[in-house]
Design an enzyme around this catalytic site. Structure first.
Site, short mmCIF file in Angstrom:
data_model
loop_
_atom_site.label_atom_id
_atom_site.label_comp_id
_atom_site.label_asym_id
_atom_site.label_seq_id
_atom_site.Cartn_x
_atom_site.Cartn_y
_atom_site.Cartn_z
N ASP A 232 -14.58 8.15 5.19
CA ASP A 232 -14.62 7.02 4.28
C ASP A 232 -13.60 6.01 4.81
O ASP A 232 -12.67 6.38 5.55
CB ASP A 232 -14.32 7.43 2.84
CG ASP A 232 -14.80 6.36 1.85
OD1 ASP A 232 -15.07 5.22 2.30
OD2 ASP A 232 -14.89 6.63 0.65
C1 BGC Z 1 -16.06 3.42 -0.21
C2 BGC Z 1 -17.34 3.80 0.51
C3 BGC Z 1 -17.84 2.61 1.29
C4 BGC Z 1 -16.77 2.17 2.25
C5 BGC Z 1 -17.15 0.99 3.10
C6 BGC Z 1 -15.04 2.81 0.72
O1 BGC Z 1 -13.95 2.29 0.00
O2 BGC Z 1 -15.52 4.56 -0.83
O3 BGC Z 1 -18.31 4.23 -0.40
O4 BGC Z 1 -19.04 2.92 1.95
O5 BGC Z 1 -15.61 1.80 1.51
O6 BGC Z 1 -17.19 -0.17 2.35
#
Ligand code: BGC
Length: 599
Positions: A232
């Protein structure tokens, strides 16, 4: 033709291998041009494509993005319980990825709705792992049928937003397997996602990004995952440990800092280069697969008009009619008042990384105007401040006098729910309830349209004649709400989560939002708890009314014993006994009545 990965690995320098294991920007992987290894583009997701116009270091949800169709988020999609719909939406999303040159869509999210208060529940499917898993399988197969990859997220046990970067989900093995990993397992085994995104949190003390048990032993060795694990965004704490554990790609870019850590660890003999080679092999395999697919579909043009229709259809299918004493559907010639600013300010989607730029948002009021409908509107409350005043209240009261029906928009506004924080309680903005109470003094024929990405308190339900829960509707919400209220579409959605009477009834209420998150309720999540404990709820899991009625008869099974690994056929007739066409979601619940373990 698939390039020879073994040959490439031999030709890559140690520095190049390390560089491949992290992004070059917020959304792109690092290319190695001299060896013809391309870069791929990953983009949020999950209910629409958000491709930013300008690339930044960390990614910016407020940055201008190319417009794309905003489909209803997972909470709404899952309430349709319709596998075919999930597949169709997945396929449409992939078509827009192809047009916008995105190779991997960051979704779907299948984390379990452990508490109705989780700020990100709108992005997740259900409190039930079977339903979440089934919907995810179809969504993934839909996306990947077009050669676009998905990122199944957030692996794993990421069911709260409070201190999400450091919290530890402390879970017993049975709950982990039966509840929190189960939807991932189903999706990985059946739909073979190109990528899996590991979560921010720790699981039983170890960060998901460094969790060998999760990323290697379970995901790859047990379930046969052969794709790429992506972190993530910002989830990496120890890059070298992540490589060992099975985490391939760090996102977003770390500007080379963690690449150097990998190189150093190999040079000092702390990380076996063969392990790094394994991560690189898994990673370039996915990169080449995505790139090859993209080349094959170069110049693809998505049918945005068709997608708009699908978004409208999906919003209507995911709506759940919670209560109706017969006031709905409304007659198109009825004299109606519409009250509440949410009728004008559509809640198409939730806030956070999944927020995209919709092509064209149509609120209920926009649509009434578009078709030239006759109605009066009163704002009632302000969506931005969640406040009201005497003038707005009086105007609302005046507007409903003598009307055949009042369509009252209630719901959680943006300030109430978002990625990055959890709600504190189930209550709706108090100003909205104040206006509702005043309106009810002058007109009792109130049908509530309820919005929001999660369950809210419905203690007003005795006072109103109907509640149509439309959750978050996607960009065509105005049309969909119209279709449902006036009976062009017969509601058929069913709750994929429980609406409790009060939040204190939730078994983990006292232990929610702790940094060390003790999952003391174990497998008793959602209806599994309320059923077992015999607790009354406001609206149960699986609930959803229709404008027609259905009768079930002639239940038959092809046996009366079910042993491990065996199936049982259940057959019965479902008859529409009402006077309008309608769809029904058939639900079958099974339970081991003589279980050797506690159920
Ligand atoms: C989120 C993800 C997301 C990623 C990219 C993170 O903060 O938890 O779900 O895909 O950011 O934006």
């Amino acid at each position: 033709m698939q390039p020879d990965c073994e040959k490439l690995i031999k030709e890559l320098t140690l520095e190049e291998k390390a560089a491949l294991c992290s992004g070059i920007t917020s959304w792109q992987t690092t290319p190695i041009k001299r060896l013809g290894i391309p870069s791929i583009y990953l983009s949020d997701g999950p209910h629409g494509v958000r491709r930013e116009k300008q690339l930044s270091g960390f990614g910016n949800v407020f940055a201008e993005a190319y417009p794309a169709t905003c489909f209803p988020p997972a909470v709404t999609l899952a309430s349709s319980w319709n596998r075919g719909l999930a597949r169709a939406v997945g396929q449409a999303l992939a078509e827009e990825c192809l047009e916008l040159k995105v190779e991997v869509l960051l979704g779907p999210g299948v984390n379990i709705k452990r508490s109705p208060l989780c700020g990100r529940n709108f992005e997740y499917m259900s409190e039930d792992p079977f339903l979440a898993g089934e919907m995810a399988v179809e969504y993934i197969e839909g996306v990947q049928s077009e050669g676009v990859g998905v990122s199944l997220k957030h692996f794993a046990a990421n069911s709260q937003e409070f201190r999400r970067m450091t919290s530890s989900s402390e879970i017993d093995e049975r709950a982990l397997r039966e509840i929190y990993l189960s939807a991932f397992e189903r999706a990985v085994k059946r739909a073979k996602p190109y990528t899996v995104m590991c979560s921010y949190n720790r699981v039983n003390g170890t960060y998901a990004a460094e969790n060998k048990r999760l990323l290697k032993d379970i995901l790859r060795d047990e379930w046969g995952f052969d794709g790429m694990v992506v972190s993530d965004w910002g989830a990496v704490t120890d890059r070298v440990e992540g490589i060992r554990a099975g985490m391939n790609l760090q996102m977003p870019t770390a500007n080379g800092v963690t690449d150097r850590e990998i190189v150093k660890a190999v040079k000092e003999g702390k990380l076996d280069e063969a392990v790094l080679d394994e991560r690189v092999r898994e990673l370039i395999d996915v990169i080449f697969k995505c790139h090859r697919n993209k080349q094959a579909k170069k110049g693809y043009k998505a049918d945005f008009e068709a997608h708009r229709k699908l978004a409208r259809h999906a919003a209507a299918e995911g709506a759940v009619l919670l209560k109706n004493d017969g006031i709905l559907p409304l007659d198109k010639s009825a004299n109606i008042a519409v009250v509440g600013e949410l009728a004008k300010k559509l809640r198409s989607q939730g806030s956070g990384s999944s927020r995209l730029s919709p092509l064209k948002e149509t609120s209920f009021i926009d649509y009434l105007d578009e078709i030239g409908a006759d109605y009066v509107y009163a704002k009632g409350y302000d969506c931005l401040t969640d406040e009201t005043d005497d003038r707005l209240i009086n105007e609302a009261a005046e507007s409903v006098k003598g009307k055949d029906a009042v369509v009252f928009f209630l719901g959680l506004t943006d300030a109430f729910e978002s990625e990055a924080f959890d709600r504190k309680d189930l209550f709706l903005p108090r100003a909205q309830l104040k206006v509702l109470a005043e309106v009810l003094r002058y007109n009792l024929n109130v049908a509530v349209v309820l919005t929001g990405g999660s369950p809210s308190d419905t203690s007003y339900s005795d006072k109103v004649r109907a509640i149509l829960n439309v959750y978050l509707t996607g960009e065509a919400g105005g049309e969909a709400v119209y279709d449902l209220l006036f009976g062009d579409v017969n509601p058929s959605g069913k709750l994929a989560e429980t609406f409790p009477l009060k939040v204190e009834d939730n078994p983990m209420y006292k232990f929610f939002d702790n940094e060390i998150a003790e999952y003391r309720e174990s497998v008793f999540v959602g209806y599994r708890y309320y059923e077992t404990a015999g607790k009354a709820v406001a609206f149960p899991f699986g609930h959803g009314l229709s404008y027609t009625s259905f009768e079930y008869s002639e239940l038959q099974t092809d046996g009366n014993k079910l042993s491990e690994g065996e199936g049982l056929k259940v057959a019965f007739n479902v008859t529409n006994t009402g006077d309008r066409a309608g769809a029904e979601v058939v639900q079958v619940y099974v339970k081991d009545t003589e279980s050797t373990i506690f159920v």
